[in-house]
Design a protein around this motif. Structure first.
Motif, PDB file in Angstrom:
ATOM      1  N   THR A 268       0.861  -1.174   0.000  1.00  0.00           N
ATOM      2  CA  THR A 268       0.000   0.000   0.000  1.00  0.00           C
ATOM      3  C   THR A 268       0.897   1.223   0.000  1.00  0.00           C
ATOM      4  O   THR A 268       1.955   1.232   0.617  1.00  0.00           O
ATOM      5  CB  THR A 268      -0.895   0.022   1.243  1.00  0.00           C
ATOM      6  OG1 THR A 268      -0.074  -0.200   2.403  1.00  0.00           O
ATOM      7  CG2 THR A 268      -1.954  -1.050   1.173  1.00  0.00           C
TER       8      THR A 268
ATOM      9  N   HIS B 106      -4.446   7.869  -1.114  1.00  0.00           N
ATOM     10  CA  HIS B 106      -5.802   7.332  -0.945  1.00  0.00           C
ATOM     11  C   HIS B 106      -6.656   7.687  -2.156  1.00  0.00           C
ATOM     12  O   HIS B 106      -6.607   8.817  -2.649  1.00  0.00           O
ATOM     13  CB  HIS B 106      -6.478   7.924   0.300  1.00  0.00           C
ATOM     14  CG  HIS B 106      -5.843   7.509   1.594  1.00  0.00           C
ATOM     15  ND1 HIS B 106      -5.009   6.425   1.705  1.00  0.00           N
ATOM     16  CD2 HIS B 106      -5.944   8.043   2.855  1.00  0.00           C
ATOM     17  CE1 HIS B 106      -4.615   6.313   2.957  1.00  0.00           C
ATOM     18  NE2 HIS B 106      -5.157   7.281   3.676  1.00  0.00           N
TER      19      HIS B 106
ATOM     20  N   THR C 191      -5.632  -4.295  -0.391  1.00  0.00           N
ATOM     21  CA  THR C 191      -5.392  -2.953   0.134  1.00  0.00           C
ATOM     22  C   THR C 191      -6.321  -2.758   1.323  1.00  0.00           C
ATOM     23  O   THR C 191      -7.038  -3.680   1.723  1.00  0.00           O
ATOM     24  CB  THR C 191      -5.586  -1.884  -0.953  1.00  0.00           C
ATOM     25  OG1 THR C 191      -5.177  -0.623  -0.426  1.00  0.00           O
ATOM     26  CG2 THR C 191      -7.042  -1.797  -1.407  1.00  0.00           C
TER      27      THR C 191
ATOM     28  N   PRO D 152      -8.634   3.133   4.910  1.00  0.00           N
ATOM     29  CA  PRO D 152      -7.921   3.912   5.939  1.00  0.00           C
ATOM     30  C   PRO D 152      -8.874   4.606   6.912  1.00  0.00           C
ATOM     31  O   PRO D 152     -10.098   4.569   6.731  1.00  0.00           O
ATOM     32  CB  PRO D 152      -7.152   4.936   5.109  1.00  0.00           C
ATOM     33  CG  PRO D 152      -7.982   5.123   3.888  1.00  0.00           C
ATOM     34  CD  PRO D 152      -8.673   3.822   3.614  1.00  0.00           C
TER      35      PRO D 152
ATOM     36  N   SER E 292      -7.240  11.434  -6.206  1.00  0.00           N
ATOM     37  CA  SER E 292      -6.488  10.729  -5.172  1.00  0.00           C
ATOM     38  C   SER E 292      -5.796  11.766  -4.310  1.00  0.00           C
ATOM     39  O   SER E 292      -5.613  12.911  -4.730  1.00  0.00           O
ATOM     40  CB  SER E 292      -5.464   9.768  -5.788  1.00  0.00           C
ATOM     41  OG  SER E 292      -4.396  10.477  -6.370  1.00  0.00           O
TER      42      SER E 292
ATOM     43  N   VAL F 262     -13.427   9.182   1.220  1.00  0.00           N
ATOM     44  CA  VAL F 262     -12.290   8.280   1.052  1.00  0.00           C
ATOM     45  C   VAL F 262     -12.822   6.895   0.713  1.00  0.00           C
ATOM     46  O   VAL F 262     -13.751   6.403   1.358  1.00  0.00           O
ATOM     47  CB  VAL F 262     -11.442   8.231   2.339  1.00  0.00           C
ATOM     48  CG1 VAL F 262     -10.364   7.151   2.226  1.00  0.00           C
ATOM     49  CG2 VAL F 262     -10.808   9.585   2.597  1.00  0.00           C
TER      50      VAL F 262
ATOM     51  N   HIS G  77     -10.475   3.955  -0.487  1.00  0.00           N
ATOM     52  CA  HIS G  77      -9.515   2.966   0.010  1.00  0.00           C
ATOM     53  C   HIS G  77      -8.117   3.510  -0.196  1.00  0.00           C
ATOM     54  O   HIS G  77      -7.920   4.507  -0.908  1.00  0.00           O
ATOM     55  CB  HIS G  77      -9.678   1.627  -0.730  1.00  0.00           C
ATOM     56  CG  HIS G  77      -9.539   1.742  -2.224  1.00  0.00           C
ATOM     57  ND1 HIS G  77      -8.334   1.915  -2.861  1.00  0.00           N
ATOM     58  CD2 HIS G  77     -10.475   1.736  -3.210  1.00  0.00           C
ATOM     59  CE1 HIS G  77      -8.533   2.005  -4.165  1.00  0.00           C
ATOM     60  NE2 HIS G  77      -9.813   1.905  -4.403  1.00  0.00           N
ATOM     61  N   GLN G  78      -7.143   2.861   0.410  1.00  0.00           N
ATOM     62  CA  GLN G  78      -5.760   3.236   0.180  1.00  0.00           C
ATOM     63  C   GLN G  78      -5.328   2.632  -1.153  1.00  0.00           C
ATOM     64  O   GLN G  78      -5.784   1.548  -1.527  1.00  0.00           O
ATOM     65  CB  GLN G  78      -4.874   2.702   1.310  1.00  0.00           C
ATOM     66  CG  GLN G  78      -3.450   3.239   1.264  1.00  0.00           C
ATOM     67  CD  GLN G  78      -2.761   3.190   2.621  1.00  0.00           C
ATOM     68  OE1 GLN G  78      -3.370   2.825   3.616  1.00  0.00           O
ATOM     69  NE2 GLN G  78      -1.487   3.575   2.664  1.00  0.00           N
ATOM     70  N   ASN G  79      -4.472   3.327  -1.867  1.00  0.00           N
ATOM     71  CA  ASN G  79      -3.984   2.770  -3.115  1.00  0.00           C
ATOM     72  C   ASN G  79      -2.836   1.805  -2.853  1.00  0.00           C
ATOM     73  O   ASN G  79      -2.137   1.895  -1.842  1.00  0.00           O
ATOM     74  CB  ASN G  79      -3.526   3.878  -4.061  1.00  0.00           C
ATOM     75  CG  ASN G  79      -4.616   4.260  -5.040  1.00  0.00           C
ATOM     76  OD1 ASN G  79      -5.408   3.424  -5.466  1.00  0.00           O
ATOM     77  ND2 ASN G  79      -4.675   5.540  -5.392  1.00  0.00           N
TER      78      ASN G  79
END
Lengths: 544, 308
Positions: A300, A304, A343, A346, A442, A511, A513-515
């Motif tokens: 990760t 985000h 992933t 957050p 993002s 938000v 998800h985290q990339n």
């Protein structure tokens, strides 16, 4: 079939004898391997200038192999600051830092790095042109036109002022000491020094280049590898710089090859032409992992995936509708189905790096998935089912299109009528013609402080507010406090309040998800991926 | 003949101007290059400065007049991405594209035309059916599918050839094959049809009845008459030499005009896209012009027809 005749045999014997006769150090010199790395893109704007190429792909080819700053990021560790071209730094007051430079650092042209090079690296000629720090003229002159090939491209000073909004200048104290003066108090100065865009270049290297374009294709820096050849849109070859202050680099050459098609990158990796294939989408991971001798490293990254709302839209002007949209999305389902669970979701627009400065808001989460609550909010808003446009790019981000389609379906489940409008580029995303609604984006974290991204991307000087997508008076006051206050408790309280405003009360974004980044590679290389786009090929991350 | 040539040149010039104008307007209506090139995170000051620096804040007609004036002085503009002259960028890529397209064209001509003619002369035989089957398969399989299959077989599975790049001549083999297959199929079909049509004409029967040998009938009477439609198709193929490699160059990471076009369109690098389109239009127009002139040479009846 190998046919060995007398001449071949004699040649082989001679070569073997020559190898044995070579001094040991020469054999060691020749022992370094070279790597070929297939990437989707090397540089978006065909320059190797971190003040111009502001992108994830740029991060990969710049850091930590080519460009270095006074303070370095700990790429393989907690992403915090570590000594780089400066060995120590001291706060003289809340606007000034004194830095002691590392002695004996050489540029790729053989020159020793001195305070003059550092001062030049933050000078008007190199970065800021005629812009001024906060309190003066901050908007870059719109009538600026480069007059000569040596003048900065129009974009560079604007980016410079985004990264250093209040930098007054660098004072040369002596050959190995500089002082950084900021026009306003700022607790994030150290963080800005190890962020993207604060790297040091050779003044002589700059002066000797005929044009900016020439310089930006082969910048003279201090990194462990130097540019051997750059073919824009084709390849970038870095070669070992043996006078590197951190010791002899472990690789002879690193060649980044631009291979736009993901199938071609995977095929090239499996056929042995490339040692690494970067930017793999999740659905390609199995094809690499199932092949003998290959593996996929995933991590990760500090970025985000979010979607943002345009409050000029009459429907979205009502925060209740935006809140309903944020509660309609089952983020876990998206992560599991599109990302194979590789992933995470957050804690809102926060990053683990915030813990290093004790700015992480414990207990904060993204809006819960609650379709009933969403329906109730829509009833309160008296939403009648009018269409909300969703300008969507075709997979600019990984999984962007299917993600958008899934979200539209989830919104439909609670009664929201969101219509996808496929567009081709960012110009069409931002076009003022027509009605805007939702769009994807993002958010990146560059320093261990909530300044990035929430203040930079949603504060009063952000693109979001300048495009009139969204604005909030209290948020803007909090941003000023975040940028100028040195009181930790006040800043942390402000950070919490900003999350409440931007993610709950008056949503500016949601938000998702985290990339994550996935890199296919040969298993025998014994190399580790950093939690970033950057690829570390220094000695510490390469086992001989 | 002079009037015939003059009309063709006039049409060619108008076509090029039309392509230039169309490309100029469409590119400016389909997205702000500043926002595209600067990316999603660019500060508004930088985007505004970019627009001002490149004259994008001017009305479109002002930009167009400046563009046309510059073109007639040999100035094709500067790449917004690379900061270097657009013409230099484009010219730099031409050899790479020709390294693929010229061998591909030669393969197409060398295989497609003889195969089609042979099939026509052996109509309804097993060979004829085989040629038809191969031709249909050849031009119905998209070049990107063909390219990926070739890579899977010859690079990944067998390991005989490289999968992409332009480092050695071996790197060109798979892309040349991927580019050729479709054209071979098209040429084979057209050549076959043209020959079958000609072979059914009364003058062929007459020549045969007069005792002319079969080979002489084919060479002296059939082939020259079948050449007109074949020349038309070849003209299109030559015209697309520079632009026909977009897909294949992308799949095989070949640094030619096609990839430059993709990258430049994606980034709205206006000067480079316009330069490529102008170049492609010029090659296409010149190719068609040559074909037109060849018509007149091959078939004298067309000269008088065109002049009227």
């Amino acid at each position: 079939m190998l046919i060995l005749n007398r001449r071949h045999a004699l040649g082989l014997m001679g070569a073997a004898a020559g190898t044995l006769a070579l001094p040991g150090y020469l054999r060691a010199q020749g022992a370094r391997p070279s790597l070929t790395i297939a990437v989707q893109k090397i540089s978006n704007n065909n320059t190797l200038d971190p003040y111009h190429e502001q992108s994830n792909v740029g991060e990969r080819v710049f850091f930590p192999n080519l460009w270095e700053g006074l303070i370095l990021r700990d790429w393989m560790g907690n992403q915090g600051p570590v000594p780089g071209l400066a060995t120590e730094w001291t706060r003289l007051d809340d606007q000034t830092i004194e830095l002691k430079l590392r002695e004996g650092v050489r540029f790729h042209n053989g020159d020793e790095m001195t305070a003059e090079d550092v001062a030049f690296s933050f000078s008007p000629e190199r970065v800021f042109a005629d812009t001024e720090p906060a309190g003066g003229k901050t908007i870059y002159a719109e009538d600026y036109r480069p007059q000569t090939g040596k003048d900065l491209p129009a974009a560079v000073p604007g980016i410079g002022r985004r990264l250093w909004p209040a930098l007054a200048g660098i004072e040369v104290v002596d050959k190995y000491t500089v002082r950084l003066h900021n026009a306003t108090p700022d607790v994030t100065l150290e963080g800005r020094l190890y962020a993207y865009g604060s790297q040091i270049l050779s003044r002589r290297g700059w002066d000797e280049a005929a044009t900016y374009a020439d310089w930006a294709k082969k910048p003279v820096t201090t990194g462990p590898y130097m540019v051997e050849e750059y073919r824009p849109d084709v390849s970038l070859t870095l070669v070992a710089f043996d006078d590197y202050w951190g010791g002899r680099p472990p690789l002879e050459r690193i060649t980044f090859v631009e291979v736009p098609e993901v199938a071609s990158r995977v095929n090239g990796l499996l056929s042995g032409e490339y040692d690494f294939a970067c930017d793999l989408p999740p659905d390609q991971i199995a094809s690499v992992q199932n092949a003998a001798g290959f593996e996929v490293q995933s991590s990760t990254i500090w970025n985000h995936r979010i979607s943002t709302f345009n409050t000029e839209n009459e429907i979205l002007a009502d925060p209740l509708v935006r809140r309903a949209m944020t509660h309609s999305i089952d983020r876990r389902a998206i992560v599991d189905s599109l990302w194979g669970g590789m992933t995470v979701i957050p804690a809102g627009l926060q990053f683990e790096s915030f813990r290093a400065s004790d700015m992480f808001i414990e207990g904060w989460t993204v809006p819960e998935y609650n379709p009933e609550l969403a329906r109730d909010l829509l009833r309160q808003a008296n939403y009648k089912g009018d269409a909300i446009p969703y300008r969507l790019l075709n997979n600019y981000y990984i999984n962007q299109t299917p993600n958008g389609q899934i979200m539209v379906e989830m919104w439909r489940q609670v009664g929201l009528n969101v219509e996808i409008q496929m567009v081709e580029n960012w110009g069409q995303i931002h076009a003022h013609e027509g009605v805007k609604g939702v769009r994807d984006w993002s958010a990146s974290n560059n320093i261990n402080d909530p300044i990035t991204p929430i203040v930079v991307q949603f504060g009063p000087n952000s693109q979001i507010q300048q495009m009139r997508d969204w604005s909030n008076d209290e948020m803007n006051q909090l941003c000023v406090l975040m940028e100028t206050s040195t009181d930790h408790d006040k800043r942390k309280a402000a950070a919490k309040r900003m999350l409440e405003i931007c993610e709950r009360e008056d949503p500016a974004y949601q938000v998702l998800h985290q990339n994550a980044v996935f890199t296919g590679m040969r298993s025998d290389l014994n190399w580790r991926a950093a939690p970033a786009f950057a690829m570390d090929f220094r000695a510490g991350n390469w086992a001989d | 003949m002079f009037r015939f040539v003059l009309i063709r040149f006039g049409r060619a010039f108008v076509t090029i101007i039309a392509v230039m104008t169309f490309a100029f307007v469409v590119l400016r209506l389909s997205g702000d290059p500043a926002a595209v090139i600067m990316g999603p995170d660019a500060p508004i000051e930088a985007v505004n400065a970019f627009r001002a620096a490149w004259g994008l804040d001017q009305p479109v007609w002002v930009q167009y007049v400046a563009y046309i004036q510059a073109i007639f002085t040999g100035d094709f503009g500067v790449s917004m991405r690379g900061q270097s002259p657009a013409l230099d960028l484009v010219v730099e890529r031409i050899p790479a594209t020709l390294e693929l397209t010229l061998p591909a064209l030669l393969l197409q001509l060398a295989i497609g035309i003889p195969a089609g003619i042979y099939a026509a002369l052996h109509r309804d035989s097993a060979i004829d059916r085989g040629v038809i089957l191969g031709a249909v398969m050849g031009f119905t399989i998209p070049s990107f599918v063909m390219g990926l299959v070739l890579v899977l077989v010859f690079a990944v599975t067998l390991g005989w050839l490289p999968s992409g790049g332009d480092a050695t001549w071996q790197h060109a083999i798979l892309p040349v094959i991927a580019m050729s297959v479709g054209g071979i199929g098209i040429l084979a079909r057209f050549s076959r049809s043209a020959m079958i049509e000609v072979m059914g004409q009364p003058y062929i029967r007459t020549a045969s009845a007069k005792g002319v040998t079969w080979g002489s009938v084919v060479r002296g009477h059939a082939l020259p008459n079948a050449a007109v439609p074949i020349v038309t198709i070849v003209g299109f193929m030559v015209g697309s030499l520079l632009a026909g490699a977009v897909v294949v160059e992308t799949i095989f990471s070949w640094p030619g005009i096609g990839r430059l076009l993709i990258v430049s369109v994606t980034n709205r690098d206006l000067a480079v896209v316009q330069c490529i389109l102008l170049l492609v239009a010029a090659v296409m127009v010149v190719s068609n012009l040559v074909v037109d002139l060849l018509y007149g040479w091959l078939d004298p009846r067309l000269r008088g027809h065109a002049a009227h």
